[in-house]
Design an enzyme around this catalytic site. Structure first.
Site, PDB file in Angstrom:
ATOM      1  N   GLU A   1       0.486  -0.435  -4.683  1.00 55.91           N
ATOM      2  CA  GLU A   1      -0.645   0.490  -4.827  1.00 55.91           C
ATOM      3  C   GLU A   1      -0.121   1.899  -4.662  1.00 55.91           C
ATOM      4  O   GLU A   1       0.715   2.154  -3.785  1.00 55.91           O
ATOM      5  CB  GLU A   1      -1.695   0.205  -3.746  1.00 55.91           C
ATOM      6  CG  GLU A   1      -3.003   0.975  -3.902  1.00 55.91           C
ATOM      7  CD  GLU A   1      -3.098   2.305  -3.199  1.00 55.91           C
ATOM      8  OE1 GLU A   1      -4.110   2.981  -3.370  1.00 55.91           O
ATOM      9  OE2 GLU A   1      -2.132   2.698  -2.479  1.00 55.91           O
TER      10      GLU A   1
ATOM     11  N   ASP B   1       0.385  -1.884   4.384  1.00 52.71           N
ATOM     12  CA  ASP B   1       1.633  -1.125   4.526  1.00 52.71           C
ATOM     13  C   ASP B   1       2.792  -2.054   4.882  1.00 52.71           C
ATOM     14  O   ASP B   1       3.948  -1.686   4.746  1.00 52.71           O
ATOM     15  CB  ASP B   1       1.517  -0.102   5.671  1.00 52.71           C
ATOM     16  CG  ASP B   1       0.448   0.949   5.433  1.00 52.71           C
ATOM     17  OD1 ASP B   1      -0.043   1.059   4.290  1.00 52.71           O
ATOM     18  OD2 ASP B   1       0.095   1.652   6.406  1.00 52.71           O
TER      19      ASP B   1
ATOM     20  N   GLU C   1      -4.486   4.165  -7.971  1.00 53.67           N
ATOM     21  CA  GLU C   1      -5.694   4.882  -7.536  1.00 53.67           C
ATOM     22  C   GLU C   1      -5.736   6.285  -8.123  1.00 53.67           C
ATOM     23  O   GLU C   1      -4.798   7.076  -7.960  1.00 53.67           O
ATOM     24  CB  GLU C   1      -5.750   4.973  -6.005  1.00 53.67           C
ATOM     25  CG  GLU C   1      -7.017   5.713  -5.570  1.00 53.67           C
ATOM     26  CD  GLU C   1      -7.176   5.887  -4.079  1.00 53.67           C
ATOM     27  OE1 GLU C   1      -6.459   5.220  -3.294  1.00 53.67           O
ATOM     28  OE2 GLU C   1      -8.035   6.707  -3.695  1.00 53.67           O
TER      29      GLU C   1
ATOM     30  N   ASP D   1      -1.088   6.418  -5.626  1.00 56.88           N
ATOM     31  CA  ASP D   1      -2.140   7.411  -5.874  1.00 56.88           C
ATOM     32  C   ASP D   1      -1.659   8.445  -6.875  1.00 56.88           C
ATOM     33  O   ASP D   1      -0.547   8.962  -6.741  1.00 56.88           O
ATOM     34  CB  ASP D   1      -2.486   8.130  -4.564  1.00 56.88           C
ATOM     35  CG  ASP D   1      -2.828   7.157  -3.451  1.00 56.88           C
ATOM     36  OD1 ASP D   1      -3.935   6.611  -3.468  1.00 56.88           O
ATOM     37  OD2 ASP D   1      -1.959   6.928  -2.577  1.00 56.88           O
TER      38      ASP D   1
ATOM     39  N   LYS E   1      -6.827   9.543  -7.416  1.00 59.82           N
ATOM     40  CA  LYS E   1      -7.161  10.164  -6.125  1.00 59.82           C
ATOM     41  C   LYS E   1      -7.794  11.534  -6.346  1.00 59.82           C
ATOM     42  O   LYS E   1      -7.310  12.324  -7.148  1.00 59.82           O
ATOM     43  CB  LYS E   1      -5.861  10.285  -5.319  1.00 59.82           C
ATOM     44  CG  LYS E   1      -6.020  10.796  -3.924  1.00 59.82           C
ATOM     45  CD  LYS E   1      -6.922   9.943  -3.087  1.00 59.82           C
ATOM     46  CE  LYS E   1      -6.215   8.949  -2.202  1.00 59.82           C
ATOM     47  NZ  LYS E   1      -7.170   8.076  -1.479  1.00 59.82           N
TER      48      LYS E   1
ATOM     49  N   HIS F   1      -0.443  11.019  -2.147  1.00 57.28           N
ATOM     50  CA  HIS F   1      -1.728  10.628  -1.555  1.00 57.28           C
ATOM     51  C   HIS F   1      -2.611  11.813  -1.172  1.00 57.28           C
ATOM     52  O   HIS F   1      -3.758  11.911  -1.579  1.00 57.28           O
ATOM     53  CB  HIS F   1      -1.496   9.758  -0.314  1.00 57.28           C
ATOM     54  CG  HIS F   1      -2.772   9.373   0.360  1.00 57.28           C
ATOM     55  ND1 HIS F   1      -3.366  10.151   1.335  1.00 57.28           N
ATOM     56  CD2 HIS F   1      -3.583   8.319   0.175  1.00 57.28           C
ATOM     57  CE1 HIS F   1      -4.488   9.573   1.735  1.00 57.28           C
ATOM     58  NE2 HIS F   1      -4.644   8.464   1.045  1.00 57.28           N
TER      59      HIS F   1
ATOM     60  N   HIS G   1       0.811  -1.210   0.000  1.00 53.38           N
ATOM     61  CA  HIS G   1       0.000   0.000   0.000  1.00 53.38           C
ATOM     62  C   HIS G   1       0.852   1.271   0.000  1.00 53.38           C
ATOM     63  O   HIS G   1       1.677   1.459   0.902  1.00 53.38           O
ATOM     64  CB  HIS G   1      -0.874  -0.028   1.264  1.00 53.38           C
ATOM     65  CG  HIS G   1      -1.788   1.134   1.421  1.00 53.38           C
ATOM     66  ND1 HIS G   1      -1.806   1.907   2.550  1.00 53.38           N
ATOM     67  CD2 HIS G   1      -2.721   1.642   0.602  1.00 53.38           C
ATOM     68  CE1 HIS G   1      -2.716   2.845   2.438  1.00 53.38           C
ATOM     69  NE2 HIS G   1      -3.298   2.716   1.252  1.00 53.38           N
ATOM     70  N   ARG G   2       0.649   2.099  -1.012  1.00 53.69           N
ATOM     71  CA  ARG G   2       1.485   3.295  -1.237  1.00 53.69           C
ATOM     72  C   ARG G   2       2.959   2.888  -1.350  1.00 53.69           C
ATOM     73  O   ARG G   2       3.852   3.619  -0.896  1.00 53.69           O
ATOM     74  CB  ARG G   2       1.294   4.335  -0.126  1.00 53.69           C
ATOM     75  CG  ARG G   2      -0.163   4.687   0.148  1.00 53.69           C
ATOM     76  CD  ARG G   2      -0.307   5.769   1.201  1.00 53.69           C
ATOM     77  NE  ARG G   2      -1.682   5.842   1.702  1.00 53.69           N
ATOM     78  CZ  ARG G   2      -2.084   6.584   2.722  1.00 53.69           C
ATOM     79  NH1 ARG G   2      -1.227   7.365   3.345  1.00 53.69           N
ATOM     80  NH2 ARG G   2      -3.340   6.589   3.114  1.00 53.69           N
TER      81      ARG G   2
HETATM   82  O1  G3P Z   1      -5.940   0.781  -1.679  1.00 50.22           O
HETATM   83  C1  G3P Z   1      -6.723   1.201  -0.632  1.00 50.22           C
HETATM   84  C2  G3P Z   1      -6.357   2.531  -0.129  1.00 50.22           C
HETATM   85  O2  G3P Z   1      -5.340   3.095  -0.890  1.00 50.22           O
HETATM   86  C3  G3P Z   1      -7.458   3.492  -0.021  1.00 50.22           C
HETATM   87  O3  G3P Z   1      -7.178   4.461   0.919  1.00 50.22           O
HETATM   88  O4  G3P Z   1      -6.526   6.658   1.661  1.00 50.22           O
HETATM   89  O5  G3P Z   1      -4.808   4.914   1.477  1.00 50.22           O
HETATM   90  O6  G3P Z   1      -5.750   5.922  -0.568  1.00 50.22           O
HETATM   91  P1  G3P Z   1      -6.002   5.530   0.858  1.00 50.22           P
HETATM   92 CA    CA Z   2      -4.607   4.807  -2.272  1.00 53.91          CA
END
Ligand code: G3P
Ligand code: CA
Length: 297
Positions: free
Chosen positions: A73, A285, A156, A75, A158, A88, A46-47
């Protein structure tokens, strides 16, 4: 019984058995142990591997790769002069030194800064001294690093409401970088968003791209999401076995059962719980923690 329902039941049983210490969930050497996809479970950093390197930077996806994880993942948003950047928050405060470099530019929104200005910012020092000098990547730089690392991307879009046309622009860039060819589309790219409208646009412009909706639509509305998306990705706190089964019962935009990736799953107990619910993937994460949790019973 629907194939997906059978798989979900087996997965749930495996999850329960694993909790009881009866079986190892994943066979040694399986792709999932290596952090990729094993057909029934995908682990997504994640990120990037954001517990260990500054989020949404090249360092974070390099770290995911170094840990042995394929899926990342990140943004995407847009600068004042129309460049796509990977970050993000809708503002630059938390993850860069923008307040020091541009003290008079409050509220420091991404959309109010040019790409050249953002390129001057340090996006690593806040996380740790060893990351000083890390930059906010442009999407182009980022795609090249993902490709270089042989990674797979959950991208994503965003805050799309802030950036009219960002869907087409993102798809154009993905196409130019070679990410809309058959091999990337088949298993290396998913575009996700909290905005159903944004995903509808992506699906209309590039019907071959897999998409994921971030959130927990009501079961009664799932059939509408299935028209334009392939995954429903809820926060793990909103999940239950029943909800995952309900999602799995629908075929998504590409004729296969809708999948579920849960976020943000950062500890062993939560990983065990959502695997027991039958999810297809977890977004974390701490991908190494998930891997250890699922392999070490
Ligand atoms: O992939 C799920 C997650 O990225 C969504 O929340 O705020 O971390 O972008 P956020
Ligand atoms: Ca995200």
């Amino acid at each position: 019984m629907h194939t997906r329902a059978v798989t979900a039941s087996i997965t749930a049983l495996l999850g329960i058995a694993a909790l009881l210490g009866i079986v190892a969930l994943l066979p040694p050497g399986s792709d999932a142990r290596a952090g990729g996809s094993a057909g029934w479970l995908t682990v997504v950093a994640h990120r990037g591997a954001s517990a260990y390197a500054p989020e949404n930077t090249l360092a974070s996806i390099d770290k995911a790769a170094a840990l042995g994880f394929r899926w990342v993942e990140n943004d995407v948003q847009r600068t004042r002069d129309g460049r796509l950047v990977v970050i993000h928050d809708d503002n630059l405060q938390r993850t860069t030194d923008v307040r020091r470099v541009f003290p008079d530019r409050s509220p420091w929104k991404v959309k109010d800064f040019t790409a050249a200005e953002i390129a001057r910012l340090d996006a690593g020092k806040w996380f740790g001294r060893s990351y000083a000098g890390t930059r906010v990547p442009t999407l182009k730089q980022y795609m090249r690093e993902v490709e270089h690392n042989h990674e797979k991307l959950l991208l994503e879009i965003k805050n799309p409401g802030l950036y009219p046309g960002i869907e087409r622009q993102t798809l154009d860039l993905l196409g130019k970088e070679g990410w809309l060819d058959r091999s990337h589309l088949a298993g290396r790219l998913i575009v996700q968003s909290f905005s159903a409208d944004s995903l509808r646009i992506v699906h209309r412009l590039a019907p071959a791209v897999r998409t994921g909706f971030l959130g927990t639509p009501s079961v009664a509305s799932l059939h509408r999401y299935a028209d334009f998306t392939d995954l429903v990705n809820p926060p793990y706190t909103a999940l239950s076995r029943g909800y995952v089964s309900a999602v799995h019962a629908f075929d998504g935009a590409h004729g296969r059962p809708l999948e579920v990736f849960a976020w943000t799953v950062d500890d062993a107990a939560t990983a065990w719980k959502v695997v027991g619910y039958g999810v297809d993937g977890v977004i974390t994460d701490r991908p190494d923690v998930v891997r250890t949790a699922l392999a070490g019973f």
